[in-house]
Design an enzyme around this catalytic site. Structure first.
Site, PDB file in Angstrom:
ATOM      1  CG  HIS A 122      -1.992  -1.093   1.151  1.00  0.00           C
ATOM      2  ND1 HIS A 122      -2.835  -1.372   2.187  1.00  0.00           N
ATOM      3  CD2 HIS A 122      -2.304  -1.966   0.162  1.00  0.00           C
ATOM      4  CE1 HIS A 122      -3.635  -2.388   1.837  1.00  0.00           C
ATOM      5  NE2 HIS A 122      -3.317  -2.766   0.615  1.00  0.00           N
ATOM      6  CB  SER A 197      -9.268  -9.079   9.716  1.00  0.00           C
ATOM      7  OG  SER A 197      -9.302  -7.936   8.893  1.00  0.00           O
TER       8      SER A 197
END
Ligand SMILES: [Zn+2]
Length: 257
Positions: A122, A197
């Site tokens: 990112h 997650s």
């Protein structure tokens, strides 16, 4: 359900036999360093709306709003220090175990802790980039512009829009990093996932790629993930504690063999 000790033993056995370890980290590894997960309540993300890449490019107002948020977030980024989980991964690299580290984080804490083979999916919050000519600045320099009253920074070379070198919502993933991340997952024999997650792509697919290439998987995450069933061992305990214990056991094992 195995006890913590039993899971540690299983994980350290996998680590000892691994010759090509890959790690993958998400926001969960940096929460102990004071970096807020954008999903967590009360953080800067609660007070500002998300500005997409398309809005950033097309609207002066959106850029002003975006940089106002970034200006406020700067202190949090500047003061953050690597925690024991970051340091443990750097140590695994120095021990020759960890061959590549894929991160979704933009905080630069892996590099601060001494890891050198870091793939930033990112981008990074440590730099800003001109969207037109690619000129880069340390984010500290852009912060001084903001503090001097500049609300929509532009490039001194080509007048293009300046943006943190992160991947924004609506912006495509960096191709070279994505290719490297999937190569790394496909070639490792053990995949260590920490603090994600695994709800969004490409995060969800990278451990699956490792699994499909016959790697073993260790997961360390506070909550369950959609692919816990693929993992050989899952820890919901604190990442620093788990990694500290694993390194201690790994070293004690090396002394006796
Ligand atoms: Zn430029």
């Amino acid at each position: 359900m195995l006890s913590f000790e039993e899971r540690l033993t299983k994980a350290v056995t996998l680590l000892k036999s691994s010759e090509n370890l890959a790690a993958f980290t998400g926001a969960g590894i940096s929460t102990e360093s004071g970096i807020s997960d954008f999903r967590s309540k009360g953080g800067v993300w609660d007070r500002y709306r998300i500005v997409t890449y398309q809005e950033f490019i097309s609207s002066h107002e959106a850029r002003v709003e975006y940089w106002k948020m970034k200006k406020e977030l700067y202190t949090e980024i500047k003061d953050a220090k690597p925690n024991r989980a970051h340091l443990a991964l750097a140590e695994l690299e120095h021990m020759g175990k960890l061959k590549c580290l894929i991160t979704q984080n933009i905080d630069g804490l892996h590099q601060d802790s001494g890891s050198s083979h870091v793939i930033e999916l990112h981008g990074t919050n440590r730099k800003a980039v001109c969207l037109d000519c690619g000129k880069m600045w340390p984010i500290a320099e852009v912060q001084t512009w903001l503090e001097q009253g500049i609300i929509d920074p532009s490039c001194d070379k080509c007048n293009g829009h300046v943006k943190p070198a992160t991947i924004s919502f609506g912006q495509s993933m960096p191709e070279a990093e994505m290719i490297k991340a999937f190569q790394c997952a496909a070639s490792c024999d053990l995949f260590l996932m920490i603090g994600s997650s695994l709800q969004v792509e490409p995060a969800a697919s990278i451990p699956r790629e490792a699994h499909n290439s016959n790697a073993r998987l260790i997961y360390i995450n506070r909550t369950e993930t959609p692919t816990d069933n693929l993992a050989d061992v899952c820890f919901s305990e604190n990442a620093s504690q788990v990694l500290d214990e694993l390194i201690r056991l790994l070293k004690s094992g090396n002394n006796t063999t």
